[in-house]
Motif scaffolding. Sequence first.
Motif, PDB file in Angstrom:
ATOM      1  N   ARG A 125      47.138  47.552  40.856  1.00 18.66           N
ATOM      2  CA  ARG A 125      46.875  46.737  41.941  1.00 18.66           C
ATOM      3  C   ARG A 125      45.337  47.063  43.007  1.00 18.66           C
ATOM      4  NH1 ARG A 125      51.368  46.436  46.908  1.00 18.66           N
ATOM      5  NH2 ARG A 125      52.372  45.107  44.817  1.00 18.66           N
ATOM      6  N   SER A 126      44.953  48.320  42.580  1.00 17.61           N
ATOM      7  CA  SER A 126      44.105  48.200  42.375  1.00 17.61           C
ATOM      8  C   SER A 126      42.603  47.706  41.886  1.00 17.61           C
ATOM      9  CB  SER A 126      43.301  49.912  42.493  1.00 17.61           C
ATOM     10  OG  SER A 126      44.109  51.306  43.092  1.00 17.61           O
ATOM     11  N   GLN A 127      43.272  47.950  40.368  1.00 17.89           N
ATOM     12  CA  GLN A 127      41.333  47.065  39.834  1.00 17.89           C
ATOM     13  C   GLN A 127      41.961  45.248  41.001  1.00 17.89           C
ATOM     14  OE1 GLN A 127      43.592  46.254  35.932  1.00 17.89           O
ATOM     15  NE2 GLN A 127      42.561  44.273  36.269  1.00 17.89           N
ATOM     16  N   LEU A 128      42.929  45.110  40.620  1.00 11.82           N
ATOM     17  CA  LEU A 128      42.730  43.183  41.840  1.00 11.82           C
ATOM     18  C   LEU A 128      42.552  43.691  42.913  1.00 11.82           C
ATOM     19  CD1 LEU A 128      46.389  42.277  41.066  1.00 11.82           C
ATOM     20  CD2 LEU A 128      44.387  41.119  39.450  1.00 11.82           C
ATOM     21  N   GLU A 129      42.174  44.247  43.916  1.00 15.36           N
ATOM     22  CA  GLU A 129      41.804  44.758  45.504  1.00 15.36           C
ATOM     23  C   GLU A 129      40.117  44.791  44.587  1.00 15.36           C
ATOM     24  OE1 GLU A 129      43.602  47.927  46.634  1.00 15.36           O
ATOM     25  OE2 GLU A 129      44.863  46.496  47.814  1.00 15.36           O
ATOM     26  N   ALA A 130      39.607  45.394  43.621  1.00 15.55           N
ATOM     27  CA  ALA A 130      38.488  44.964  43.315  1.00 15.55           C
ATOM     28  C   ALA A 130      37.720  44.009  43.109  1.00 15.55           C
ATOM     29  CB  ALA A 130      38.021  47.020  41.663  1.00 15.55           C
ATOM     30  N   GLU A 131      38.614  43.500  42.346  1.00 15.52           N
ATOM     31  CA  GLU A 131      38.093  42.096  42.082  1.00 15.52           C
ATOM     32  C   GLU A 131      37.641  41.178  42.860  1.00 15.52           C
ATOM     33  OE1 GLU A 131      40.477  40.732  38.466  1.00 15.52           O
ATOM     34  OE2 GLU A 131      40.037  42.783  36.864  1.00 15.52           O
ATOM     35  N   ALA A 132      39.522  41.169  43.636  1.00 18.56           N
ATOM     36  CA  ALA A 132      38.903  40.419  44.597  1.00 18.56           C
ATOM     37  C   ALA A 132      37.434  40.234  45.161  1.00 18.56           C
ATOM     38  CB  ALA A 132      40.300  40.228  45.818  1.00 18.56           C
ATOM     39  N   ALA A 133      37.129  41.527  46.316  1.00 20.31           N
ATOM     40  CA  ALA A 133      36.469  43.008  46.845  1.00 20.31           C
ATOM     41  C   ALA A 133      34.984  41.847  46.269  1.00 20.31           C
ATOM     42  CB  ALA A 133      36.120  44.153  46.959  1.00 20.31           C
ATOM     43  N   ALA A 134      34.663  41.957  44.685  1.00 26.22           N
ATOM     44  CA  ALA A 134      33.634  40.971  44.561  1.00 26.22           C
ATOM     45  C   ALA A 134      33.886  39.745  44.289  1.00 26.22           C
ATOM     46  CB  ALA A 134      33.151  42.077  42.690  1.00 26.22           C
ATOM     47  N   LEU A 135      35.111  39.179  44.139  1.00 29.49           N
ATOM     48  CA  LEU A 135      35.411  37.667  43.483  1.00 29.49           C
ATOM     49  C   LEU A 135      35.581  36.377  44.899  1.00 29.49           C
ATOM     50  CD1 LEU A 135      36.390  37.668  40.184  1.00 29.49           C
ATOM     51  CD2 LEU A 135      34.051  37.636  39.968  1.00 29.49           C
ATOM     52  N   GLY A 136      35.965  37.118  46.043  1.00 21.37           N
ATOM     53  CA  GLY A 136      36.627  36.362  47.099  1.00 21.37           C
ATOM     54  C   GLY A 136      38.550  36.236  46.423  1.00 21.37           C
ATOM     55  N   TRP A 137      39.062  36.049  47.168  1.00 24.86           N
ATOM     56  CA  TRP A 137      40.769  35.552  46.587  1.00 24.86           C
ATOM     57  C   TRP A 137      40.458  34.348  46.677  1.00 24.86           C
ATOM     58  CZ3 TRP A 137      44.233  38.871  45.563  1.00 24.86           C
ATOM     59  CH2 TRP A 137      43.985  39.852  46.096  1.00 24.86           C
ATOM     60  N   PRO A 138      40.435  33.163  46.957  1.00 22.70           N
ATOM     61  CA  PRO A 138      39.941  31.748  46.132  1.00 22.70           C
ATOM     62  C   PRO A 138      39.913  31.930  44.670  1.00 22.70           C
ATOM     63  CG  PRO A 138      38.859  31.753  48.184  1.00 22.70           C
ATOM     64  CD  PRO A 138      38.561  32.720  47.814  1.00 22.70           C
ATOM     65  N   ALA A 139      39.207  32.904  44.571  1.00 24.86           N
ATOM     66  CA  ALA A 139      38.578  33.486  43.110  1.00 24.86           C
ATOM     67  C   ALA A 139      39.710  33.672  42.432  1.00 24.86           C
ATOM     68  CB  ALA A 139      37.164  33.553  42.775  1.00 24.86           C
ATOM     69  N   MET A 140      40.464  34.541  42.692  1.00 20.08           N
ATOM     70  CA  MET A 140      41.921  35.477  42.232  1.00 20.08           C
ATOM     71  C   MET A 140      42.477  34.292  42.353  1.00 20.08           C
ATOM     72  SD  MET A 140      40.685  37.766  41.765  1.00 20.08           S
ATOM     73  CE  MET A 140      41.548  39.094  41.060  1.00 20.08           C
ATOM     74  N   HIS A 141      43.121  33.779  43.267  1.00 19.46           N
ATOM     75  CA  HIS A 141      44.173  31.905  43.235  1.00 19.46           C
ATOM     76  C   HIS A 141      43.840  31.494  41.631  1.00 19.46           C
ATOM     77  CE1 HIS A 141      45.762  28.281  44.737  1.00 19.46           C
ATOM     78  NE2 HIS A 141      46.398  28.679  45.444  1.00 19.46           N
ATOM     79  N   ALA A 142      42.731  31.017  41.598  1.00 16.26           N
ATOM     80  CA  ALA A 142      41.747  29.972  40.350  1.00 16.26           C
ATOM     81  C   ALA A 142      42.866  30.961  39.224  1.00 16.26           C
ATOM     82  CB  ALA A 142      40.591  29.560  40.865  1.00 16.26           C
ATOM     83  N   ARG A 143      42.469  32.121  39.943  1.00 18.61           N
ATOM     84  CA  ARG A 143      42.892  32.307  37.878  1.00 18.61           C
ATOM     85  C   ARG A 143      44.401  33.058  38.045  1.00 18.61           C
ATOM     86  NH1 ARG A 143      42.001  39.575  37.296  1.00 18.61           N
ATOM     87  NH2 ARG A 143      43.563  39.759  35.264  1.00 18.61           N
TER      88      ARG A 143
END
Length: 309
Positions: A125-143
């Motif tokens: 969860r911490s890893q995903l939060e860090a990635e989202a902070a850098a890329l944004g949630w729309p990018a995580m949604h695309a992933r």
Amino acid sequence: MATEAGYVALAGPTASGKTAAALAIARARPVEIVSVDSALVYRGMDIGTAKPSADERAVAPHHLIDIRDPREPYSAAAFVADATRLVAEIRARGRLPLLVGGTMLYFKALADGIDAMPAADPEVRSQLEAEAAALGWPAMHARLAQVDAPTAARLAPNDSQRIQRALEVWLTSGRAISSFHAAERAGGLPPVALFSLEPTERAWLHERITGRFDAMLAAGFLDEVLALRARGDLAPDLPSMRSVGYRQAWEALDGAWPLAELRERGIAATRQLAKRQITWLRSMPARRVVPAEAPDAIARIVAAVGEIE
């Protein structure tokens, strides 16, 4: 006795009169009330959740109210575990478990069983939060769309909580969260009877919702939200702060729109919640519907519960 094998459920959309009906039942026979509400679990969130008062809670024992800090999550799985335990304990005391609320997902999870999905993994969860902070949630949604297209299709690109959970399940299990939803559910504790307070006139419910929201504002709802913000450890993406009313108040205080619009936006959001709740209820064919606006609605429910032996 039928109640030895289960519980009685009382559901309905917000402002439909569930609390009054539950208290009337409690005055008529020995019950203990189990809250089926994803917001009442949080301490310090009293006005905006229309939490039962101390006097109301004195009528009968109440459970699953004020059991979490607003920083802490509370899931359907946690509810099922808590409610299953409480139903057994209440029955052992010779009382009728009366489950009351408007979080239909909780009712359904308890009655039908729940998916055996992986538990939360703080490291992932911490890893995903860090990635989202850098890329944004729309990018995580695309992933997410690349590994679980059905789930991504039903989520908004900024639905951070659900996107994070879906990616977490994928990373920890190698399976799409949608595959767990499609799998057979384990367990299940159906009610002896499910009563549903459902308005037949939309205008009646809208008037009730408006009156309730106005009463909340008059009782100091905005001050309650200000106190929660002043803690400094809460954020608008927490499940507690995403509750209807709290979310709109937080956005207004953040300057997303004028504070003068809080009443209008809060009432509109509550109406949308009620609409979703009614849709959920209509998917539960075993429910016994009582028109919420009927003058004898409470008396009818009390009488029906009294016949359950």
